[in-house]
Design a protein around this motif. Structure first.
Motif, short mmCIF file in Angstrom:
data_model
loop_
_atom_site.label_atom_id
_atom_site.label_comp_id
_atom_site.label_asym_id
_atom_site.label_seq_id
_atom_site.Cartn_x
_atom_site.Cartn_y
_atom_site.Cartn_z
N PHE A 101 0.77 -1.25 -0.05
CA PHE A 101 0.00 0.18 0.12
C PHE A 101 0.82 1.34 0.06
N ASP A 102 1.94 1.16 0.86
CA ASP A 102 2.80 2.39 1.02
C ASP A 102 3.35 2.53 -0.32
N LYS A 103 3.74 1.61 -1.07
CA LYS A 103 4.31 1.83 -2.48
C LYS A 103 3.56 2.48 -3.38
N VAL A 104 2.42 1.81 -3.46
CA VAL A 104 1.35 2.34 -4.46
C VAL A 104 0.93 3.78 -4.02
N LYS A 117 2.85 6.05 -2.61
CA LYS A 117 4.04 6.89 -3.03
C LYS A 117 4.04 7.24 -4.56
N GLU A 118 3.57 6.24 -5.46
CA GLU A 118 3.47 6.51 -6.81
C GLU A 118 2.12 7.37 -7.22
N ILE A 119 1.09 7.07 -6.56
CA ILE A 119 -0.05 8.14 -6.89
C ILE A 119 0.17 9.46 -6.41
N THR A 120 0.64 9.43 -5.25
CA THR A 120 1.14 10.85 -4.62
C THR A 120 2.11 11.64 -5.44
N LYS A 121 3.05 10.89 -6.11
CA LYS A 121 4.16 11.51 -7.02
C LYS A 121 3.17 12.09 -8.28
N LEU A 122 2.35 11.46 -8.70
CA LEU A 122 1.58 11.89 -9.75
C LEU A 122 0.76 13.14 -9.60
N GLY A 123 0.24 13.13 -8.24
CA GLY A 123 -0.30 14.52 -7.96
C GLY A 123 -1.85 14.67 -8.44
N ILE A 124 -2.40 13.46 -8.65
CA ILE A 124 -3.82 13.38 -9.42
C ILE A 124 -4.77 13.33 -8.38
N GLU A 125 -4.43 13.25 -6.88
CA GLU A 125 -5.34 13.07 -6.02
C GLU A 125 -5.34 14.17 -4.75
N HIS A 126 -4.56 15.25 -4.97
CA HIS A 126 -4.53 16.21 -4.37
C HIS A 126 -5.03 17.33 -4.66
N ASN A 127 -5.40 18.48 -4.00
CA ASN A 127 -5.97 19.67 -4.44
C ASN A 127 -4.81 20.55 -4.17
N GLU A 128 -5.28 22.10 -4.82
CA GLU A 128 -4.35 22.99 -4.40
C GLU A 128 -3.88 23.43 -2.93
N LYS A 129 -4.66 22.85 -1.89
CA LYS A 129 -4.36 22.96 -0.76
C LYS A 129 -3.46 21.85 -0.11
N SER A 158 -4.85 3.35 -10.30
CA SER A 158 -4.58 2.80 -9.05
C SER A 158 -4.69 1.37 -9.00
N ILE A 159 -5.54 0.73 -9.46
CA ILE A 159 -5.61 -0.68 -9.19
C ILE A 159 -4.61 -1.36 -10.09
N GLY A 160 -4.25 -0.77 -11.30
CA GLY A 160 -3.15 -1.31 -11.83
C GLY A 160 -1.65 -1.28 -11.35
N LYS A 161 -1.57 -0.35 -10.53
CA LYS A 161 -0.54 -0.01 -9.41
C LYS A 161 -0.14 -1.27 -8.75
N PHE A 162 -1.23 -1.59 -7.99
CA PHE A 162 -1.43 -2.81 -7.30
C PHE A 162 -0.72 -4.07 -7.96
N VAL A 163 -1.45 -4.20 -9.11
CA VAL A 163 -1.10 -5.52 -9.92
C VAL A 163 0.46 -5.37 -10.18
N GLU A 164 1.07 -4.30 -10.27
CA GLU A 164 2.27 -4.20 -10.62
C GLU A 164 3.10 -4.58 -9.53
N ALA A 165 2.73 -4.00 -8.39
CA ALA A 165 3.52 -4.05 -7.04
C ALA A 165 3.53 -5.70 -6.63
N SER A 212 -10.63 6.91 -3.87
CA SER A 212 -9.47 7.21 -4.13
C SER A 212 -8.55 6.17 -3.54
N LEU A 213 -7.09 6.29 -3.58
CA LEU A 213 -6.42 5.29 -2.75
C LEU A 213 -6.56 5.31 -1.35
N LEU A 214 -6.89 6.53 -0.87
CA LEU A 214 -7.10 6.83 0.62
C LEU A 214 -8.38 5.97 0.79
#
Length: 958
Positions: A249-252, A254-266, A468-475, A533-535
């Motif tokens: 979960f931590d690995k996925v 980090k990857e989703i967080t790095k892409l920045g697609i689940e965080h808003n401007e704050k 997100s689910i594809g990232k789990f498969v990869e891990a 979301s991943l969360l």
């Protein structure tokens, strides 16, 4: 050697324990591992296996005592299982209603200032145990853990068990091994060729038996393997498993967080995304967002408001909406049973018209939606439907959550997620990271093709979900340990189930989230859905794993066609697909599309398709498929072996079909028991969906005798009476184990025991009879035999205190009502009981006799609930002496409690009052006996009036 289950079975207690287990929902032992449809309760499996292996002695009463002790369903076992405490007020309330405890009230309780507390110095545990032991079985269960959760029995109980069985065990696993050695000289092997979600193999392995589990379906194989090997992991491995779940979960994350697609401007993290389908109104061309309701959250009072613009509508999210706004959001949904309702022009369009479905020259429907291509992940702009993100739930850094409609940053995130998937989808499909499997046309899969134009399984997931689910498969793919890879596969499948375009958004108070795909046995396309979301996926990826000792070293799990099973087993216990079978093969492909790569790497000897062509289906080939399967199981069973077939109890025609199938498979019936575990309706069925599982007990047909129908009719009549009388003798009058439907079921079994004990019945052509039982049951000799057995049974189960000659004079509708009321006196409120009575007494309609028809709360109307209404759907009841009596009770109560007015009604309405006085008095006595029954307070007034009317009738003379 005759087994316990062939002579008796504690039907009532096992039904109640099964119901308790079912109601635990996600607290059940196996459900946490993943979705499967129709798992049998583990307590039912445990009882079945024990019942097969435990020998029947010449002391049946002691046998049942010992069986209940082993199952921890006896007096002491319930004490050991008691976990929840009573409050002082609870204990006081129980004691106050119990004549045995009332003398101790002043000693135990202090009622100072209206508050109930225990008297100082009183031993709470001692009082609590005394109170607990006065309760009925149902009430005790509310305070108890399930039998499987009890670590062990006490030493004294084991001494009693061992003394009776000639064993020296101190735990269940040891007992099973010793009983196995006594019977077979080796450990018993339990087989299940339809293992499904794994209930039977898992419980067998947990009981210490050797197991064989087979199924055509790889998802079934995966769940069964996981039950025995993951839940059977030791503490060291469990620690490793939990660490592995966290690492992935931590690995996925980090990857989703790095892409920045689940965080808003704050920098706040999204929890959920809400999407809806849009379509142009055919009448005014406005683009309309589609949803049955615009309520987003009832607890947070959040709604989406439609604001019309030039081309369509803006959707504005508002929290803390007023009650008026909440009602408006509930009522202003743009889609319902009538189709799409345009809020602009007010016109309604049927969904089929919107999709442009049409009929061809042959009258067949051609569906109008464009069929998607393999590499597509989204609707095209010119499609009839498009998809729109209309709300996001965010979590602030302080943990508080809120909703908002998407702003420019959110829409950029959405665009980025889609772009990543579109650019990579072809490569990911080749690598096996996301599905590439085409959806095969079927009874259930046609829904997604017709309603959305989806042709491949990945179309059921939007870009965010695929990413997100594809990232789990990869891990998971990088893990080499077999057990850990299976843990990953289970987590993957849970994420898939809880994060697809088929996930409903639940706006309930305190529960505002998206639900799972498979809340029923279908692919339900939605106009609006929730995306986690991943969360939000955390609760799906992380699942509880409890450690159980299982005999995993002697467990075989194979993917195999049941017709080709080659393993020998002492007991085959199966829950076959039957009649309106669940389409497991189609439903499971939803998971297999994601699992293919990982499954083959984990289990190289397995395959990864659902084997649709081989699946047993409820079609014209069903009977022959079942005969082939059970003939094969019979070949792979000892002569002293047994089979138990579990199926849903239906009607005599279904019984006849199943009996003939088993007969042609070389098996004979030795017993049958019905376990009723009712739950409220769910899934596809309207009204109450009553679960009743029949255990049909069978042995190998080893004789070669023949008989003729006219010779065995007398044997059947004697067999039915003997079976019912033996059950009545064994039954506990204070705590009945058998209800009338159980006696009827026993009558079915008794008739089939006689029939199937012969290799051949002279006049019967089994193939022809099987065809008749399926297609023309009215002309089937076997169906007639079973129907006759039912009539014999109902002649044997006359209510207490009702004379035999009077019972004969009652109409079928009166018998239905009286037997129903007798059941209520014993706390039986199962709708299945009334359904059985209706069949048994040939009542086609009984709705007007019922005050409630819900599962577990079904009951008859009282005299005051009937009032003077006409029972139009049942003329036999409307004209009956019982109806006159019920009306008389109502009149007497209504007329200021003047019983003479009730008597006048009886004398005025009864055709032969003086000739019917014995019947009238017995019926009044029967009704009077509902008085002071704790579970029947609604009858108190009527029972008191029946008592008075009885005295008037008894003292009435010419």
């Amino acid at each position: 050697m005759i087994s316990f289950i062939e002579k008796q079975f504690p039907v009532s207690k096992i039904s109640k324990e099964s119901y308790k287990e079912r109601k635990a929902n996600n607290g059940q032992t196996l459900t946490g591992l993943g979705k499967w449809w129709g798992r049998k309760p583990l307590v039912l499996v445990r009882a079945t296996i024990l019942g097969c292996l435990m020998p029947a002695s010449d002391n049946p009463k002691r046998d049942i005592d010992i069986f209940l002790k082993i199952m921890s369903m006896d007096h002491k076992g319930l004490e050991l299982r008691k976990e929840k405490s009573f409050s002082a007020s609870e204990m006081y309330e129980i004691a106050n209603k119990n004549t045995k405890l009332q003398p101790h009230i002043d000693e135990w309780f202090d009622l100072t200032e209206g508050k109930v507390t225990l008297t100082r110095g009183v031993d709470k545990k001692e009082v609590e145990l005394k109170v607990f032991n006065t309760l009925g079985y149902d009430e005790k269960l509310r305070k108890c853990i399930r039998p499987e959760q009890l670590k062990n029995l006490d030493d004294q109980t084991w001494d009693e068990i061992n003394h009776h069985l000639g064993t020296s065990a101190d735990n269940l696993q040891d007992l099973m091994k010793q009983l196995s050695m006594k019977r077979y000289g080796k450990n018993v092997v339990i087989g299940d060729c339809f293992c499904g979600g794994g209930s039977i193999p898992f419980e067998a392995a947990r009981m210490g038996c050797d197991t064989y589990a087979g199924d055509l379906n790889p998802v079934a194989g995966l769940l069964t393997w996981a039950g025995i090997n993951i839940l059977g992991a030791d503490e060291k491995k469990l620690t490793e498993i939990k660490r592995y779940q966290e690492d992935i979960f931590d690995k996925v994350d980090k990857e989703i967080t790095k892409l920045g697609i689940e965080h808003n401007e704050k920098g706040e993290r999204a929890v959920s995304y809400l999407y809806c389908v849009e379509a142009h109104c055919p009448e005014c061309s406005k683009k309309v967002p589609l949803s049955p309701s615009w309520v987003i959250g009832k607890g947070t009072k959040t709604v989406a408001k439609l604001v019309e613009n030039d081309n369509g509508y803006d959707l504005l999210v508002k929290m803390n909406a007023s009650s008026i706004e909440m009602k408006e959001a509930e009522k202003t949904g743009t889609v319902g049973k009538g189709g799409v309702l345009c809020p602009s022009c007010g016109k309604s369009t049927p969904i089929s018209s919107l999709r442009k479905d049409r009929k061809d020259n042959n009258g067949n429907t051609t569906y109008g939606l464009r069929q998607w291509e393999k590499s597509e992940v989204d609707f095209r702009v010119d499609d009839i439907y498009t998809e729109r993100l209309y709300a996001i739930k965010y979590e602030k850094n302080d943990g508080k959550r809120y909703y908002r409609h998407p702003n420019l940053r959110d829409l950029e995130n959405e665009k980025k997620a889609k772009q990543i998937v579109v650019e990579n989808i072809v490569a990911w499909q080749k690598q096996g990271l996301v599905p590439s499997m085409e959806i095969e046309m079927g009874i259930k899969t046609i829904e997604v093709m017709r309603n959305r134009g989806w042709t491949h399984w990945h179309h059921l997931f939007n870009a965010r979900q695929l990413l997100s689910i594809g990232k789990f498969v990869e891990a998971i793919d990088q893990q080499e340990d077999k057990q850990l890879r299976v843990v990953g596969l289970l987590g993957l499948n849970k994420c898939v189930d809880w994060n697809s375009r088929l996930c409903r958004w639940h706006p309930g108070v305190g529960n505002e989230k998206s639900e799972q795909t498979f809340y029923n046995q279908a692919f339900n396309t939605l106009m609006n859905f929730g995306n986690r979301s991943l969360l939000g996926l955390k609760t799906s990826w992380f699942y509880d794993i409890n450690s159980y000792l299982t005999n995993k070293d002697n467990a075989i799990i194979k993917l195999s066609d049941a017709r080709e099973v080659s393993n020998n087993c002492h007991f085959w216990i199966t829950d076959p697909p039957y009649a309106d079978a669940i389409n497991y093969h189609e439903l499971s492909e939803f998971f297999l599309a994601w699992d293919k790569k990982l499954l083959l790497q984990t289990f190289p000897e397995w395959y990864t398709d659902s084997k649709r062509i081989l699946a047993v289906k409820g079609d014209d080939h069903f009977s022959q498929s079942m005969i082939d399967i059970y003939s094969n199981l019979t070949k792979h069973m000892d002569d002293d072996g047994m089979q138990v077939v579990m199926f849903t109890h239906s009607d005599p025609a279904v019984w006849a079909q199943l009996a003939l199938i088993m007969w042609k498979s070389g098996l004979k019936v030795t017993a049958a028991w019905n376990i009723a575990t009712e739950t409220e309706s769910g899934g596809l069925k309207d009204g109450n969906y009553v679960k009743g599982t029949v255990l049909l007990v069978l042995r190998k047909q080893t004789e070669d005798s023949m008989a003729y129908l006219d010779e065995i009719n007398g044997d059947i009549k004697a067999g039915v009476k003997e079976q019912i009388e033996s059950m009545q003798t064994l039954d506990d009058k204070e705590d009945p184990n058998f209800s009338d439907p159980d006696y009827v079921l026993a009558a079915y079994a008794a008739s089939l025991k006689v029939l199937t004990s012969y290799k051949k019945i002279g006049e019967l052509d089994l193939d022809y009879e099987l065809d008749l039982a399926i297609n023309n049951p009215d002309n089937s000799q076997v169906v007639k035999i079973i129907e006759n057995a039912k009539r014999i049974a109902y002649d044997c189960i006359i209510p207490n205190n009702l004379d035999h000659y009077l019972w004969k004079d009652l109409t079928h509708a009166e018998r239905f009502y009286i037997k129903g009321l007798e059941g209520e006196k014993h706390g039986n409120y199962q709708i299945s009981t009334y359904q059985e009575y209706a069949r048994g007494f040939s009542i086609s309609s009984y709705g007007e006799l019922m005050a409630n028809e819900k599962a577990n709360t079904a009951r008859l109307k009282t005299p005051t609930e009937f009032a003077m209404r006409t029972v139009s759907d049942n003329p036999d009841f409307e004209k009956s002496i019982l109806r006159i009596i019920l009306a008389a009770i109502h009149i007497a109560i209504k007329e200021d409690g003047i019983p003479e007015k009730g008597l006048f009604h009886i004398k005025n309405q009864a055709i032969d009052y003086w000739g019917s006085r014995d019947m009238i008095k017995q019926l009044l006595l029967f009704i009077k006996d509902t008085k002071d029954i704790e579970n029947m307070p609604h009858w108190a007034e009527s029972a008191a009036m029946a008592d008075v009317l009885y005295v008037l009738v008894d003292n009435d003379h010419i």
